[in-house]
Design an enzyme around this catalytic site. Structure first.
Site, PDB file in Angstrom:
ATOM      1  CB  SER A  28      -0.936  -0.034   1.205  1.00 12.13           C
ATOM      2  OG  SER A  28      -0.301  -0.294   2.408  1.00 12.13           O
ATOM      3  CG  ASP A  29       4.157   4.056   1.621  1.00 11.16           C
ATOM      4  OD1 ASP A  29       3.979   5.029   0.723  1.00 11.16           O
ATOM      5  OD2 ASP A  29       4.701   4.252   2.430  1.00 11.16           O
ATOM      6  CG  LEU A  30       6.068  -0.345  -4.607  1.00 14.37           C
ATOM      7  CD1 LEU A  30       6.888  -1.157  -3.756  1.00 14.37           C
ATOM      8  CD2 LEU A  30       5.545  -1.232  -5.952  1.00 14.37           C
TER       9      LEU A  30
END
Length: 236
Positions: A165-167
């Site tokens: 979700s936070d690439l």
């Protein structure tokens, strides 16, 4: 994976990586008293790099982000042990390693219950001789084969059905052997649907554009195409 359980806390740990574990191991003070702190990094909180018997670890305390963090900076609503962020991340990293994705090995995780809330900490392997993409691209360009390898690694993660979700480019590392690593799986999850995959890629591209404008990283659109080529080739 071994588990230590009490009414107040649960600890997951890998006995092949750490011989003994207790609550004290998740505090900076323990490692400081044992002269085992070898460095630190600043993010939402401080990550402490510590020396274990066989390898180096990264100790992270979970902190909230956003406006809510000003009120409750490190407490989360407790529902059950399996839904605590540290134990979830430990389990997810184990799954990714079993699927052949290059991620840090989880060493130990704790969730500590505080009436209706909990606090969480995680120790993972510190990737040796590695830098994140921002640090590298501030100094030099990287060739198309490395971008393709990044794309391949992301596709391997997606094949393992993991939504990062936070690439972003702070969470992609390259070590001295040019091996690609993906880190920071807090709030990430296994998902059977594929709708998140393009969102992950779009978020990553925004990260390249943001850091290009912010600090002038040495990157351009053709580099992104090389990354996508690696991602798409890994599908075949």
């Amino acid at each position: 994976m071994h588990v230590l359980k009490t009414e107040k806390y649960q600890i997951y740990y890998d006995p092949t990586l750490i011989r003994q574990i207790n609550v004290a191991h998740f505090s900076q003070q323990f490692w400081q008293e044992n002269n085992a702190i070898i460095g630190s990094a600043q993010g939402r909180g401080t990550t402490w790099f510590v020396q274990l018997d066989k390898l180096q670890g990264a100790l992270r305390h979970y902190h909230r982000g956003g406006l809510f963090a000003k009120l409750v900076h490190d407490h989360y609503l407790f529902l059950n042990w399996q839904n605590t962020r540290s134990l979830q991340e430990f389990t997810l990293l184990t799954h990714l390693i079993n699927q052949g994705v290059h991620v840090p090995r989880p060493i130990a995780a704790i969730a500590t219950k505080r009436i209706f809330c909990y606090q969480a900490d995680l120790i993972t392997e510190k990737i040796k001789d590695a830098q994140d993409l921002v640090t590298i691209l501030k100094k030099e360009t990287i060739n198309k084969n490395i971008y393709r390898a990044i794309g391949v690694e992301i596709k391997k993660m997606h094949n393992a059905q993991v939504n990062h979700s936070d690439l972003n480019i702070h969470n992609i590392l390259i070590d001295k052997h040019l091996k690609i690593w993906i880190i920071d799986f807090d709030k990430c999850a296994i998902q059977s649907s594929r709708h998140y995959q393009q969102k992950n890629l779009q978020r990553l591209k925004r990260s390249f554009l943001k850091e290009s404008a912010k600090v002038g990283i040495l990157w351009n659109e053709i580099d992104w195409q090389h990354l996508l080529n690696g991602y798409q080739q890994a599908e075949q």
